[in-house]
Design a protein around this motif. Structure first.
Motif, PDB file in Angstrom:
ATOM      1  N   THR A 103       0.830  -1.195   0.000  1.00  0.00           N
ATOM      2  CA  THR A 103       0.000   0.000   0.000  1.00  0.00           C
ATOM      3  C   THR A 103       0.870   1.253   0.000  1.00  0.00           C
ATOM      4  O   THR A 103       1.781   1.380   0.827  1.00  0.00           O
ATOM      5  N   ILE A 104       0.582   2.146  -0.927  1.00  0.00           N
ATOM      6  CA  ILE A 104       1.217   3.467  -0.952  1.00  0.00           C
ATOM      7  C   ILE A 104       0.175   4.485  -0.503  1.00  0.00           C
ATOM      8  O   ILE A 104      -0.960   4.481  -0.982  1.00  0.00           O
ATOM      9  N   ILE A 105       0.562   5.332   0.416  1.00  0.00           N
ATOM     10  CA  ILE A 105      -0.336   6.348   0.987  1.00  0.00           C
ATOM     11  C   ILE A 105       0.003   7.709   0.385  1.00  0.00           C
ATOM     12  O   ILE A 105       1.166   8.147   0.467  1.00  0.00           O
ATOM     13  N   PHE A 106      -0.988   8.369  -0.229  1.00  0.00           N
ATOM     14  CA  PHE A 106      -0.785   9.760  -0.625  1.00  0.00           C
ATOM     15  C   PHE A 106      -1.448  10.649   0.410  1.00  0.00           C
ATOM     16  O   PHE A 106      -2.614  10.470   0.765  1.00  0.00           O
ATOM     17  N   LEU A 107      -0.686  11.634   0.884  1.00  0.00           N
ATOM     18  CA  LEU A 107      -1.142  12.480   1.971  1.00  0.00           C
ATOM     19  C   LEU A 107      -0.674  13.906   1.733  1.00  0.00           C
ATOM     20  O   LEU A 107       0.462  14.133   1.297  1.00  0.00           O
ATOM     21  N   ILE A 121       3.852   7.689   0.676  1.00  0.00           N
ATOM     22  CA  ILE A 121       4.481   6.942   1.765  1.00  0.00           C
ATOM     23  C   ILE A 121       4.318   5.448   1.514  1.00  0.00           C
ATOM     24  O   ILE A 121       3.202   4.965   1.308  1.00  0.00           O
ATOM     25  N   ASP A 122       5.415   4.717   1.523  1.00  0.00           N
ATOM     26  CA  ASP A 122       5.381   3.256   1.417  1.00  0.00           C
ATOM     27  C   ASP A 122       5.011   2.715   2.801  1.00  0.00           C
ATOM     28  O   ASP A 122       5.823   2.749   3.733  1.00  0.00           O
ATOM     29  N   PHE A 123       3.787   2.226   2.939  1.00  0.00           N
ATOM     30  CA  PHE A 123       3.250   1.826   4.248  1.00  0.00           C
ATOM     31  C   PHE A 123       4.092   0.732   4.889  1.00  0.00           C
ATOM     32  O   PHE A 123       4.505   0.839   6.052  1.00  0.00           O
ATOM     33  N   TYR A 219      -7.325  13.984   8.524  1.00  0.00           N
ATOM     34  CA  TYR A 219      -6.416  14.279   7.417  1.00  0.00           C
ATOM     35  C   TYR A 219      -7.085  14.924   6.209  1.00  0.00           C
ATOM     36  O   TYR A 219      -6.406  15.186   5.217  1.00  0.00           O
ATOM     37  N   GLY A 220      -8.357  15.163   6.287  1.00  0.00           N
ATOM     38  CA  GLY A 220      -9.068  15.688   5.112  1.00  0.00           C
ATOM     39  C   GLY A 220      -9.356  14.546   4.158  1.00  0.00           C
ATOM     40  O   GLY A 220     -10.353  13.838   4.290  1.00  0.00           O
ATOM     41  N   PHE A 221      -8.458  14.347   3.190  1.00  0.00           N
ATOM     42  CA  PHE A 221      -8.545  13.199   2.297  1.00  0.00           C
ATOM     43  C   PHE A 221      -7.179  12.528   2.230  1.00  0.00           C
ATOM     44  O   PHE A 221      -6.139  13.196   2.242  1.00  0.00           O
ATOM     45  N   ILE A 222      -7.185  11.217   2.179  1.00  0.00           N
ATOM     46  CA  ILE A 222      -5.972  10.486   1.809  1.00  0.00           C
ATOM     47  C   ILE A 222      -6.344   9.564   0.660  1.00  0.00           C
ATOM     48  O   ILE A 222      -7.522   9.233   0.446  1.00  0.00           O
ATOM     49  N   ILE A 223      -5.328   9.177  -0.106  1.00  0.00           N
ATOM     50  CA  ILE A 223      -5.526   8.221  -1.194  1.00  0.00           C
ATOM     51  C   ILE A 223      -4.632   7.019  -0.929  1.00  0.00           C
ATOM     52  O   ILE A 223      -3.446   7.172  -0.606  1.00  0.00           O
ATOM     53  N   LEU A 224      -5.214   5.845  -1.013  1.00  0.00           N
ATOM     54  CA  LEU A 224      -4.465   4.604  -0.839  1.00  0.00           C
ATOM     55  C   LEU A 224      -4.371   3.881  -2.177  1.00  0.00           C
ATOM     56  O   LEU A 224      -5.373   3.734  -2.885  1.00  0.00           O
ATOM     57  N   TYR A 225      -3.175   3.446  -2.520  1.00  0.00           N
ATOM     58  CA  TYR A 225      -2.927   2.664  -3.730  1.00  0.00           C
ATOM     59  C   TYR A 225      -2.536   1.258  -3.293  1.00  0.00           C
ATOM     60  O   TYR A 225      -1.449   1.048  -2.746  1.00  0.00           O
ATOM     61  N   ASP A 226      -3.419   0.300  -3.521  1.00  0.00           N
ATOM     62  CA  ASP A 226      -3.161  -1.089  -3.137  1.00  0.00           C
ATOM     63  C   ASP A 226      -2.690  -1.888  -4.336  1.00  0.00           C
ATOM     64  O   ASP A 226      -3.371  -1.974  -5.363  1.00  0.00           O
ATOM     65  N   HIS A 227      -1.508  -2.476  -4.189  1.00  0.00           N
ATOM     66  CA  HIS A 227      -0.967  -3.352  -5.228  1.00  0.00           C
ATOM     67  C   HIS A 227      -0.889  -4.771  -4.664  1.00  0.00           C
ATOM     68  O   HIS A 227      -0.241  -5.007  -3.643  1.00  0.00           O
ATOM     69  N   HIS A 228      -1.590  -5.706  -5.304  1.00  0.00           N
ATOM     70  CA  HIS A 228      -1.520  -7.104  -4.887  1.00  0.00           C
ATOM     71  C   HIS A 228      -0.241  -7.710  -5.461  1.00  0.00           C
ATOM     72  O   HIS A 228      -0.093  -7.839  -6.669  1.00  0.00           O
TER      73      HIS A 228
END
Length: 233
Positions: A103-107, A121-123, A219-228
């Motif tokens: 998971t990559i977190i955009f903040l 952020i690399d979770f 945080y307002g909004f965050i975006i999560l990018y999930d890569h399997h």
């Protein structure tokens, strides 16, 4: 203190025999007497363990020498709140530790100057860095307990300071940062070599990631990018 010497013995019987010498069996009446002498410390200046103590000590050493995922503390266990962003991260922590997903977190956070700071952020890497007390580690327990806010840092895989207009990119052991000529910013996963795009524009790599935008009270909004993560065969 951990007694690593117990790792040298296959079983308890071998451990007990390590306290004895050949002369014990020649001059003493029986195996019980030999064992009693060993327990009383007449043979070596080291602790003699009863059988249960031996197995517990051996298990402790094995866990230290061969750490498993199950032995790792998960900081999301400290999450007791209602924030949707933290809840989403809590749901993903175990899967990231197991490297089933990445998971990559955009903040984006507003600074005291009024200018924002944003980052990717690399979770999994951030969790691991805190676990091993690495440099600039995020206190994930405090984040999940809502005592501290998660903030982008210059050491994240991508960091952008809107005041100075400076961008920082950092490859790590999970990702290489890529600036694609047509599809913009991407991250190439080093485990399965898949490209992870952050754009919402349809592209040949879109199937490699699932994007979630989450509204958060903190945080307002965050975006999560999930890569399997595709396992090697």
């Amino acid at each position: 203190m951990t007694d690593f010497s117990v790792a040298n013995f296959r079983d308890y019987q071998e451990y007990v025999r390590s306290f004895t010498i050949i002369e014990d069996f020649r001059y003493l009446p029986g195996h019980k007497t030999v064992t009693t002498l060993a327990k009383l410390g007449y043979r070596e200046h080291r602790t003699f363990y009863e059988e249960d103590e031996f197995h517990n000590a051996k298990k402790q050493v094995e866990q230290l020498l061969n750490p498993t995922v199950s032995a790792i503390v998960e900081y999301s266990l400290y999450f007791k709140g209602t924030d949707q962003a933290l809840r989403a991260l809590a749901e993903r922590e175990h899967l990231n530790i197991q490297q089933e997903i990445s998971t990559i977190i955009f903040l984006e956070i507003s600074g005291k100057s009024g200018f924002a700071k944003s980052g990717y952020i690399d979770f999994e890497s951030s969790l691991r860095n805190f676990r091993f007390k690495g440099p600039n580690a995020v206190d994930w327990r405090a984040v999940f307990e809502e005592r501290k806010l998660l903030r982008p840092q210059q050491t994240d895989i991508v960091y952008y300071d809107w005041r100075t207009r400076r961008i920082y990119t950092n490859d790590n052991d999970n990702y290489t940062v890529v600036a694609h000529a047509e599809y913009g910013l991407m991250f190439t996963h080093k485990g399965d070599h898949k490209n992870i795009p952050v754009t919402t524009k349809k592209n040949p790599f879109s199937a490699n990631v699932t994007r979630y935008q989450i509204k958060s009270d903190l945080y307002g909004f965050i975006i999560l990018y999930d890569h399997h993560v595709r396992k090697k065969t």
